[in-house]
Write an enzyme that holds these catalytic residues in place. Structure first.
Site, PDB file in Angstrom:
ATOM      1  N   CYS A   9      48.047   5.497 -32.933  1.00 19.31           N
ATOM      2  CA  CYS A   9      47.405   4.872 -33.536  1.00 19.31           C
ATOM      3  C   CYS A   9      47.328   3.635 -33.461  1.00 19.31           C
ATOM      4  O   CYS A   9      47.167   3.127 -32.411  1.00 19.31           O
ATOM      5  CB  CYS A   9      48.177   5.372 -35.156  1.00 19.31           C
ATOM      6  SG  CYS A   9      49.866   4.591 -35.127  1.00 19.31           S
ATOM      7  N   ARG A  15      52.365   5.177 -38.510  1.00 18.33           N
ATOM      8  CA  ARG A  15      51.255   6.993 -38.548  1.00 18.33           C
ATOM      9  C   ARG A  15      51.710   7.261 -37.150  1.00 18.33           C
ATOM     10  O   ARG A  15      52.012   8.710 -37.618  1.00 18.33           O
ATOM     11  CB  ARG A  15      50.212   7.031 -38.736  1.00 18.33           C
ATOM     12  CG  ARG A  15      49.681   5.460 -40.246  1.00 18.33           C
ATOM     13  CD  ARG A  15      47.952   5.119 -39.927  1.00 18.33           C
ATOM     14  NE  ARG A  15      48.038   4.398 -39.037  1.00 18.33           N
ATOM     15  CZ  ARG A  15      46.868   3.862 -38.651  1.00 18.33           C
ATOM     16  NH1 ARG A  15      45.093   4.535 -39.324  1.00 18.33           N
ATOM     17  NH2 ARG A  15      46.670   3.015 -37.860  1.00 18.33           N
ATOM     18  N   ASP A 121      46.171   2.770 -43.388  1.00 17.80           N
ATOM     19  CA  ASP A 121      46.857   2.584 -42.180  1.00 17.80           C
ATOM     20  C   ASP A 121      48.244   1.589 -43.199  1.00 17.80           C
ATOM     21  O   ASP A 121      47.733   1.226 -44.222  1.00 17.80           O
ATOM     22  CB  ASP A 121      46.701   1.575 -41.423  1.00 17.80           C
ATOM     23  CG  ASP A 121      47.857   1.020 -40.501  1.00 17.80           C
ATOM     24  OD1 ASP A 121      48.837   1.079 -41.043  1.00 17.80           O
ATOM     25  OD2 ASP A 121      47.295   0.099 -39.543  1.00 17.80           O
TER      26      ASP A 121
HETATM   27  P1  4NP Z   1      50.274   1.758 -36.848  1.00 18.21           P
HETATM   28  O1  4NP Z   1      49.857  -0.067 -38.156  1.00 18.21           O
HETATM   29  O2  4NP Z   1      48.748   2.183 -36.613  1.00 18.21           O
HETATM   30  O3  4NP Z   1      50.336   2.856 -38.364  1.00 18.21           O
HETATM   31  O4  4NP Z   1      51.607   2.148 -36.496  1.00 18.21           O
HETATM   32  C1  4NP Z   1      50.477  -0.848 -37.798  1.00 18.21           C
HETATM   33  C2  4NP Z   1      50.842  -1.492 -38.195  1.00 18.21           C
HETATM   34  C3  4NP Z   1      51.464  -2.789 -37.116  1.00 18.21           C
HETATM   35  C4  4NP Z   1      49.510  -3.317 -36.698  1.00 18.21           C
HETATM   36  C5  4NP Z   1      49.048  -2.669 -36.762  1.00 18.21           C
HETATM   37  C6  4NP Z   1      48.994  -1.483 -37.718  1.00 18.21           C
HETATM   38  N1  4NP Z   1      49.882  -4.853 -35.917  1.00 18.21           N
HETATM   39  O5  4NP Z   1      49.052  -5.047 -36.522  1.00 18.21           O
HETATM   40  O6  4NP Z   1      51.256  -5.239 -36.499  1.00 18.21           O
END
Ligand code: 4NP
Length: 153
Positions: A9, A15, A121
């Site tokens: 992800c 995720r 997300d």
């Molecule tokens: P993930 O969610 O891709 O599902 O782990 C996110 C967590 C943090 C960030 C972006 C997506 N961020 O920009 O910090």
């Protein structure tokens, strides 16, 4: 054959670590041996445990994310793993800067009956339970596919 599967992800704190832990638990329940890992296309959270609200939602459903630590995708991942499974199309296009993407697939493609085309997300939507439920459906679909393919070998 022991499949090697990498879940990807953006941040590797919501995720993809959830996909890793859920798939690990469901594979164990079926007696399937898999090599599982997860990584992010971004590097902001490298070394960090999964996001606390995501861990809380997962723990309620019996999944322990606490041992996992975020890492960034490495170019070698795209050939070391048999399957590189992404949560959304941005993950897939971001992976192109790491190397060939012929082993990349969308997690939701393994659960077509659910009718979702990506895993939203929860870091932004704040719907951690919804993301977890979708990930559980996709993990079952992925394991169904691996078992079906194994029977045809
Ligand atoms: P993930 O969610 O891709 O599902 O782990 C996110 C967590 C943090 C960030 C972006 C997506 N961020 O920009 O910090």
């Amino acid at each position: 054959m022991t499949h090697r599967i990498l879940f990807v992800c953006l941040g590797n704190i919501c995720r993809s670590p959830t996909a890793e832990a859920v798939t690990r638990a469901k594979a164990a329940a079926r007696g399937l041996e898999l090599i599982l890992d997860s990584a992010g296309t971004g590097n902001w959270h490298v070394g960090k445990p999964p996001y606390a609200p995501m861990q809380d939602a997962a723990r309620i459903k019996g999944y322990d994310l606490s041992p996992l630590r975020a890492r960034q995708v490495r170019p070698a991942d795209l050939s070391d793993f048999d399957h590189v499974i992404v949560m959304d199309n941005d993950n897939a296009s971001d992976l192109a800067s790491f190397g060939p993407t012929d082993r990349v697939a969308l997690f939701t493609d393994y659960a077509p009956h659910v009718g979702a085309s990506y895993i939203p997300d929860p870091y932004f939507t704040r719907d951690f339970e919804g993301a977890l439920a979708l990930i559980e459906d996709c993990a079952e679909g992925l394991l169904d596919t691996l078992e079906r393919d194994a029977r045809q070998d």
